[in-house]
Motif scaffolding. Structure first.
Motif, PDB file in Angstrom:
ATOM      1  N   UNK A  27       0.836  -1.205   0.000  1.00  0.00           N
ATOM      2  CA  UNK A  27       0.000   0.000   0.000  1.00  0.00           C
ATOM      3  C   UNK A  27       0.868   1.251   0.000  1.00  0.00           C
ATOM      4  N   UNK A  28       1.850   1.279   0.895  1.00  0.00           N
ATOM      5  CA  UNK A  28       2.678   2.474   1.018  1.00  0.00           C
ATOM      6  C   UNK A  28       3.723   2.581  -0.085  1.00  0.00           C
ATOM      7  N   UNK A  29       4.052   1.453  -0.704  1.00  0.00           N
ATOM      8  CA  UNK A  29       4.994   1.499  -1.816  1.00  0.00           C
ATOM      9  C   UNK A  29       4.355   1.915  -3.126  1.00  0.00           C
ATOM     10  N   UNK A  30       3.044   1.593  -3.319  1.00  0.00           N
ATOM     11  CA  UNK A  30       2.390   1.839  -4.595  1.00  0.00           C
ATOM     12  C   UNK A  30       1.356   2.954  -4.559  1.00  0.00           C
ATOM     13  N   UNK A  31       0.728   3.184  -3.397  1.00  0.00           N
ATOM     14  CA  UNK A  31      -0.414   4.108  -3.383  1.00  0.00           C
ATOM     15  C   UNK A  31      -0.158   5.383  -2.590  1.00  0.00           C
ATOM     16  N   UNK A  52      20.837   3.504 -16.974  1.00  0.00           N
ATOM     17  CA  UNK A  52      21.837   2.449 -16.867  1.00  0.00           C
ATOM     18  C   UNK A  52      23.040   2.675 -17.758  1.00  0.00           C
ATOM     19  N   UNK A  53      22.832   3.300 -18.917  1.00  0.00           N
ATOM     20  CA  UNK A  53      23.935   3.608 -19.823  1.00  0.00           C
ATOM     21  C   UNK A  53      24.759   4.805 -19.348  1.00  0.00           C
ATOM     22  N   UNK A  54      24.167   5.681 -18.574  1.00  0.00           N
ATOM     23  CA  UNK A  54      24.838   6.920 -18.194  1.00  0.00           C
ATOM     24  C   UNK A  54      25.651   6.812 -16.913  1.00  0.00           C
ATOM     25  N   UNK A  55      25.303   5.875 -16.024  1.00  0.00           N
ATOM     26  CA  UNK A  55      25.930   5.830 -14.697  1.00  0.00           C
ATOM     27  C   UNK A  55      26.960   4.714 -14.611  1.00  0.00           C
ATOM     28  N   UNK A  56      27.836   4.808 -13.632  1.00  0.00           N
ATOM     29  CA  UNK A  56      28.904   3.823 -13.462  1.00  0.00           C
ATOM     30  C   UNK A  56      28.329   2.426 -13.246  1.00  0.00           C
ATOM     31  N   UNK A  57      28.847   1.475 -13.993  1.00  0.00           N
ATOM     32  CA  UNK A  57      28.490   0.053 -13.869  1.00  0.00           C
ATOM     33  C   UNK A  57      27.008  -0.215 -14.079  1.00  0.00           C
ATOM     34  N   UNK A  58      26.274   0.765 -14.571  1.00  0.00           N
ATOM     35  CA  UNK A  58      24.841   0.587 -14.780  1.00  0.00           C
ATOM     36  C   UNK A  58      24.044   0.455 -13.500  1.00  0.00           C
ATOM     37  N   UNK A  59      24.636   0.821 -12.356  1.00  0.00           N
ATOM     38  CA  UNK A  59      23.997   0.624 -11.057  1.00  0.00           C
ATOM     39  C   UNK A  59      23.398   1.930 -10.539  1.00  0.00           C
ATOM     40  N   UNK A  60      22.182   1.853 -10.024  1.00  0.00           N
ATOM     41  CA  UNK A  60      21.580   3.018  -9.395  1.00  0.00           C
ATOM     42  C   UNK A  60      20.587   2.580  -8.325  1.00  0.00           C
ATOM     43  N   UNK A  61      20.374   3.474  -7.369  1.00  0.00           N
ATOM     44  CA  UNK A  61      19.455   3.215  -6.259  1.00  0.00           C
ATOM     45  C   UNK A  61      18.187   4.020  -6.522  1.00  0.00           C
ATOM     46  N   UNK A  62      17.125   3.316  -6.924  1.00  0.00           N
ATOM     47  CA  UNK A  62      15.889   4.012  -7.262  1.00  0.00           C
ATOM     48  C   UNK A  62      15.018   4.184  -6.026  1.00  0.00           C
ATOM     49  N   UNK A  63      14.411   5.355  -5.892  1.00  0.00           N
ATOM     50  CA  UNK A  63      13.493   5.621  -4.796  1.00  0.00           C
ATOM     51  C   UNK A  63      12.066   5.641  -5.333  1.00  0.00           C
ATOM     52  N   UNK A  64      11.126   5.170  -4.514  1.00  0.00           N
ATOM     53  CA  UNK A  64       9.709   5.134  -4.895  1.00  0.00           C
ATOM     54  C   UNK A  64       9.514   4.458  -6.246  1.00  0.00           C
ATOM     55  N   UNK A  65      10.099   3.291  -6.406  1.00  0.00           N
ATOM     56  CA  UNK A  65      10.052   2.596  -7.697  1.00  0.00           C
ATOM     57  C   UNK A  65       8.626   2.318  -8.147  1.00  0.00           C
ATOM     58  N   UNK A  66       7.719   1.995  -7.199  1.00  0.00           N
ATOM     59  CA  UNK A  66       6.368   1.589  -7.567  1.00  0.00           C
ATOM     60  C   UNK A  66       5.327   2.678  -7.368  1.00  0.00           C
TER      61      UNK A  66
END
Length: 511
Positions: free
Chosen positions: A215-219, A287-301
């Protein structure tokens, strides 16, 4: 954990956990004990515990005969990848992790220490809420915690990890944090529980439906990150800490330079179609722009039509904001604007440069959006960018129309470096929409061929790739393959940026 050879048996039991029945209940729910969680979160043998001897001094039913050590919360300091953090972990096996005066005083102490030393604070939340027997003392304890969180906001990173219930006033602590993690099936976050909801409204709802992680992740957007289990969750907290500065006066940790300023990424032209209305995944671009294609996404859903993430470019931590054409064609709506605004303000507070990737057809039209305050929420994003003093780089990939172009860190609101691909279209609106407005009396829609010719003429005159650059609103039109290199060079150029502000107590963001 240090040995306590001279302490009595009761204290040793406190170090392990609460009574056996309570421990068994935790295990049955698939939950770890508080000390096990700390061991998973912190570097090995790095934890120093504080106030292990504290007990409550209250009177009341079921309190007089029980005065366990720790009072249901473990506090102290340790390291994550060698960097100092302060932590508290509520222990559900002791009074259900409920908060009384002593419990609150311990959390307040560790918040004070984190602020004084300029260290991140991480709270592992697993609590039944206020300790009813302690009455107003428990409420006063929460107030003291919240006041300290607000005072520390923008000074030290605050991370809340909800691993069990957090009900009533306790829910405000995760809401005040910079990042809130939740674990599916076990985390609960709400102001009033299902019983109260049913008594007041007659609505029957489960704990999960009312305030679960999904609920808190998506709504609601309260949860920044949602995980399936505690192990993955705490490992992700460690990764997040590796990207954050310890406080607002220190830079984020820098890793080795990757030669990004010479790195060509031809795949970018394949990921992004030249046709302005064809969708693609902005995450693949990131993914193409950042180092190693790694990133920490917030509020993904939540508010998936905009992507917000922390990553590194040539070893330097950056915050990335990008429209997501895969969802609602990448339009901005009230939730997306609010999500991006909070992220921009966090990055600015902690000196993290911003990279904004623009491909936006405008704001989502409709009565629902207007009535729900899309103007106000859009103004929050506008305010956040206008206020930001960190290095800011804008990259226009394809379309950037209307007010949405302005609020996505345009030159007019203070972007330091504006780049654009040859496919960029920066204008008030698209060609077809513009023709319908400009030639409304002629009703061009009734003559498809004429409408097409008018649209082509408008696009040729006002939507060509050089239009904004010729007017000084874009610094350079770049080959998509050079985007990573151009961003890396821009970050080097803007390093050390200083932007003084007029003296004032604070602005009045349109919340």
């Amino acid at each position: 954990m240090r040995e306590l050879t001279a302490e009595n048996a009761e204290l040793k039991r406190a170090i392990v956990a609460g009574d056996r029945a309570a421990v068994r209940r935790q295990r049955d729910l698939g939950k770890h004990l508080a000390r096990e969680r700390l061991a998973m979160l912190l570097d090995e043998d790095s934890f120093t515990e504080l106030e292990i001897h504290r007990r409550h001094q209250s009177q009341g039913p079921k309190l007089d005969e029980r005065r366990p050590f720790t009072d249901g919360v473990i506090i102290g300091s340790g390291t994550i990848e060698g960097r100092r953090v302060f932590v508290y972990a509520q222990d559900f096996t002791v009074f259900g992790g409920s908060l009384g005066a002593a419990h609150a005083a311990k959390i307040q102490k560790v918040l004070d220490l984190a602020t004084k030393t300029g260290s991140p604070i991480i709270g592992l939340v697993d609590s039944g809420g206020a300790r009813i027997q302690e009455g107003v003392q428990a409420l006063d304890g929460y107030g003291g915690i919240f006041r300290r969180q607000v005072a520390a906001s923008g000074m030290i990173p605050q991370i809340s990890v909800v691993l069990g219930p957090s009900a009533g006033g306790a829910a405000y602590s995760p809401a005040l944090a910079d990042f809130t993690f939740m674990v599916r099936d076990t985390a609960r976050l709400y102001l009033t529980g299902p019983d109260v909801v049913e008594a007041v409204s007659g609505e029957r709802v489960s704990h999960e439906e009312l305030g679960g992680a999904t609920v808190h992740g998506e709504r609601s957007g309260v949860a920044t990150v949602v995980h399936a289990d505690e192990g993955d969750c705490l490992a992700d907290v460690r990764y997040l800490v590796s990207l954050l500065p310890s406080n607002n006066m220190e830079p984020a940790p820098v890793t080795a330079v990757r030669g990004a300023s010479r790195d060509m990424r031809p795949r970018l032209a394949e990921i992004v179609p030249a046709e302005p209305n064809r969708p693609y995944d902005m995450k693949a671009v990131i993914g193409e722009l950042v180092d190693d294609g790694e990133f920490f996404e917030v509020h993904e859903d939540w508010a998936r039509n905009v992507v917000c993430a922390l990553a590194r470019v040539d070893g330097e931590v950056v915050g990335v904001v990008g429209n997501q054409p895969m969802v609602l064609a990448g339009v901005l709506d009230r939730r997306a604007a609010q999500k991006a605004a909070r992220f921009v303000r966090f990055c600015d507070a902690f000196g993290i440069p911003l990279v904004t990737l623009v491909d936006v057809p405008g704001f989502l039209p409709g009565t629902e959006q207007e009535h729900e305050g899309v103007i106000r929420h859009g103004a929050q994003l506008l305010y956040a960018y206008c206020e930001a003093t960190v290095p800011r780089i804008q990259v226009v990939l394809r379309k950037a129309y209307g007010g949405a172009y302005i609020v996505m860190d345009s030159r007019s609101v203070g972007s330091d470096l504006s780049l654009a691909w040859p496919t960029n279209q920066i204008a008030v609106m698209g060609a077809e929409a513009a023709v319908n407005v400009l030639y409304a009396k002629e009703k061009p829609a009734g003559d498809p061929d004429r409408a097409r010719l008018l649209a082509e003429d408008y696009a040729e005159r006002f939507l060509h790739s050089r239009y904004a650059a010729e007017r000084g609103l874009v610094d350079d039109i770049i080959d998509p393959a050079t985007t990573r290199a151009s961003i890396a060079r821009g970050l080097v150029m803007l390093r050390g940026k200083r932007e003084p502000r007029p003296r004032r107590k604070h602005g009045n963001i349109p919340l």
